[in-house]
Design a protein around this motif. Sequence first.
Motif, mmCIF file in Angstrom:
data_model
loop_
_atom_site.group_PDB
_atom_site.id
_atom_site.type_symbol
_atom_site.label_atom_id
_atom_site.label_comp_id
_atom_site.label_asym_id
_atom_site.label_seq_id
_atom_site.Cartn_x
_atom_site.Cartn_y
_atom_site.Cartn_z
ATOM 1 N N MET A 117 -10.227 2.746 -7.980
ATOM 2 C CA MET A 117 -9.991 1.522 -7.550
ATOM 3 C C MET A 117 -9.213 0.766 -8.643
ATOM 4 S SD MET A 117 -9.917 -0.397 -4.723
ATOM 5 C CE MET A 117 -9.164 -2.032 -4.603
ATOM 6 N N THR A 118 -9.282 0.704 -9.699
ATOM 7 C CA THR A 118 -8.788 0.320 -10.804
ATOM 8 C C THR A 118 -7.173 0.874 -10.909
ATOM 9 O OG1 THR A 118 -10.974 0.286 -11.997
ATOM 10 C CG2 THR A 118 -8.963 -0.156 -13.234
ATOM 11 N N ARG A 119 -7.065 2.079 -10.749
ATOM 12 C CA ARG A 119 -5.725 2.555 -10.708
ATOM 13 C C ARG A 119 -5.059 1.959 -9.428
ATOM 14 N NH1 ARG A 119 -4.046 8.622 -12.343
ATOM 15 N NH2 ARG A 119 -2.650 7.866 -13.510
ATOM 16 N N MET A 120 -5.461 1.869 -8.375
ATOM 17 C CA MET A 120 -4.994 1.397 -6.955
ATOM 18 C C MET A 120 -4.834 0.002 -7.427
ATOM 19 S SD MET A 120 -6.194 3.768 -3.795
ATOM 20 C CE MET A 120 -7.975 3.424 -4.035
ATOM 21 N N ASP A 121 -5.749 -0.729 -7.850
ATOM 22 C CA ASP A 121 -5.486 -2.252 -8.096
ATOM 23 C C ASP A 121 -4.255 -2.444 -9.040
ATOM 24 O OD1 ASP A 121 -6.136 -4.855 -7.221
ATOM 25 O OD2 ASP A 121 -7.455 -5.097 -9.360
ATOM 26 N N ASP A 122 -4.166 -1.635 -10.071
ATOM 27 C CA ASP A 122 -3.049 -1.950 -11.008
ATOM 28 C C ASP A 122 -1.761 -1.629 -10.220
ATOM 29 O OD1 ASP A 122 -4.933 -2.466 -13.060
ATOM 30 O OD2 ASP A 122 -4.799 -0.423 -13.948
ATOM 31 N N LEU A 123 -1.762 -0.521 -9.589
ATOM 32 C CA LEU A 123 -0.334 -0.413 -8.742
ATOM 33 C C LEU A 123 -0.257 -1.408 -7.555
ATOM 34 C CD1 LEU A 123 -0.701 3.574 -8.185
ATOM 35 C CD2 LEU A 123 0.886 2.260 -9.689
ATOM 36 N N TRP A 124 -1.318 -1.947 -7.114
ATOM 37 C CA TRP A 124 -1.232 -3.102 -6.100
ATOM 38 C C TRP A 124 -0.485 -4.440 -6.875
ATOM 39 C CZ3 TRP A 124 -1.868 -4.253 -1.106
ATOM 40 C CH2 TRP A 124 -1.917 -5.218 -0.863
ATOM 41 N N ASN A 125 -0.840 -4.542 -8.162
ATOM 42 C CA ASN A 125 -0.619 -5.850 -8.890
ATOM 43 C C ASN A 125 0.893 -5.536 -9.478
ATOM 44 O OD1 ASN A 125 -2.665 -7.260 -8.755
ATOM 45 N ND2 ASN A 125 -3.585 -6.281 -10.524
ATOM 46 N N PHE B 128 0.824 -1.004 -0.045
ATOM 47 C CA PHE B 128 -0.018 0.042 -0.141
ATOM 48 C C PHE B 128 0.916 1.203 0.032
ATOM 49 C CE2 PHE B 128 -2.858 3.187 1.414
ATOM 50 C CZ PHE B 128 -4.109 2.996 0.611
ATOM 51 N N SER B 129 2.030 1.221 0.675
ATOM 52 C CA SER B 129 3.077 2.263 0.555
ATOM 53 C C SER B 129 3.592 2.595 -0.778
ATOM 54 C CB SER B 129 4.105 1.883 1.491
ATOM 55 O OG SER B 129 5.104 2.984 1.342
ATOM 56 N N TYR B 130 3.624 1.340 -1.432
ATOM 57 C CA TYR B 130 4.019 1.683 -2.808
ATOM 58 C C TYR B 130 3.024 2.316 -3.865
ATOM 59 C CZ TYR B 130 5.566 0.045 -7.594
ATOM 60 O OH TYR B 130 5.893 0.109 -8.930
ATOM 61 N N ILE B 131 1.799 1.919 -3.472
ATOM 62 C CA ILE B 131 0.729 2.514 -4.169
ATOM 63 C C ILE B 131 0.468 3.952 -3.801
ATOM 64 C CG2 ILE B 131 -1.835 2.917 -4.332
ATOM 65 C CD1 ILE B 131 -2.152 -0.433 -3.808
ATOM 66 N N THR B 132 0.728 4.491 -2.570
ATOM 67 C CA THR B 132 0.701 5.850 -2.199
ATOM 68 C C THR B 132 1.688 6.632 -2.609
ATOM 69 O OG1 THR B 132 1.688 5.330 -0.155
ATOM 70 C CG2 THR B 132 -0.865 5.298 0.027
ATOM 71 N N GLU B 133 2.949 6.223 -2.853
ATOM 72 C CA GLU B 133 4.118 6.794 -3.174
ATOM 73 C C GLU B 133 4.214 7.040 -4.778
ATOM 74 O OE1 GLU B 133 7.502 4.358 -2.164
ATOM 75 O OE2 GLU B 133 7.019 4.742 -0.039
#
Length: 167
Positions: free
Chosen positions: A151-159, A132-137
């Motif tokens: 949510m789609t953008r955050m999910d892409d960053l999660w992956n 999640f830190s990676y996502i926020t950065e």
Amino acid sequence: RHPHVFGKEKVNSVQEVKENWQKIKKQERHQQNKEENLFSSIPLSFPALKRAQKITSIASTYGFDWKDAQGILEKLREELQEFDHAVKTGSKNKIEEELGDILFTIVNLSRFFSVDAETALSRTTKKFLQRFSYITEKLSSLGITPAEATMTRMDDLWNEAKAKDLK
């Protein structure tokens, strides 16, 4: 504990009162030990996962256990169905109860595979925080807050974080 006061027993001295007191306490302890719960050695202060794992471990020593992991997984599926039903009813108490059943079943699964549930959850929580830190950065570098991101953008960053094996 005071048969000389509340009962029919007669005593002639303070010493006899003390001796009776000790004798009665000893009998009570003996009776309590006979009736003692198999699980009373597990402190109430233990974290819930650790306590559940210890309880299921003791129960398994008495033969109250699944033969294999498949049985636990079937139980988990059953509990998930019951949880789904509870959600549909909207009863907060029933939802909590069924969620507790799911967690307890998962603790049993972890014990069955000799995995400490507390450790497993702690490691997964740490992994979540890092991803999640990676996502926020990443979002911050784009000038976007998590609240503004889809949510789609955050999910892409999660992956993306997952692919980088951020643990």
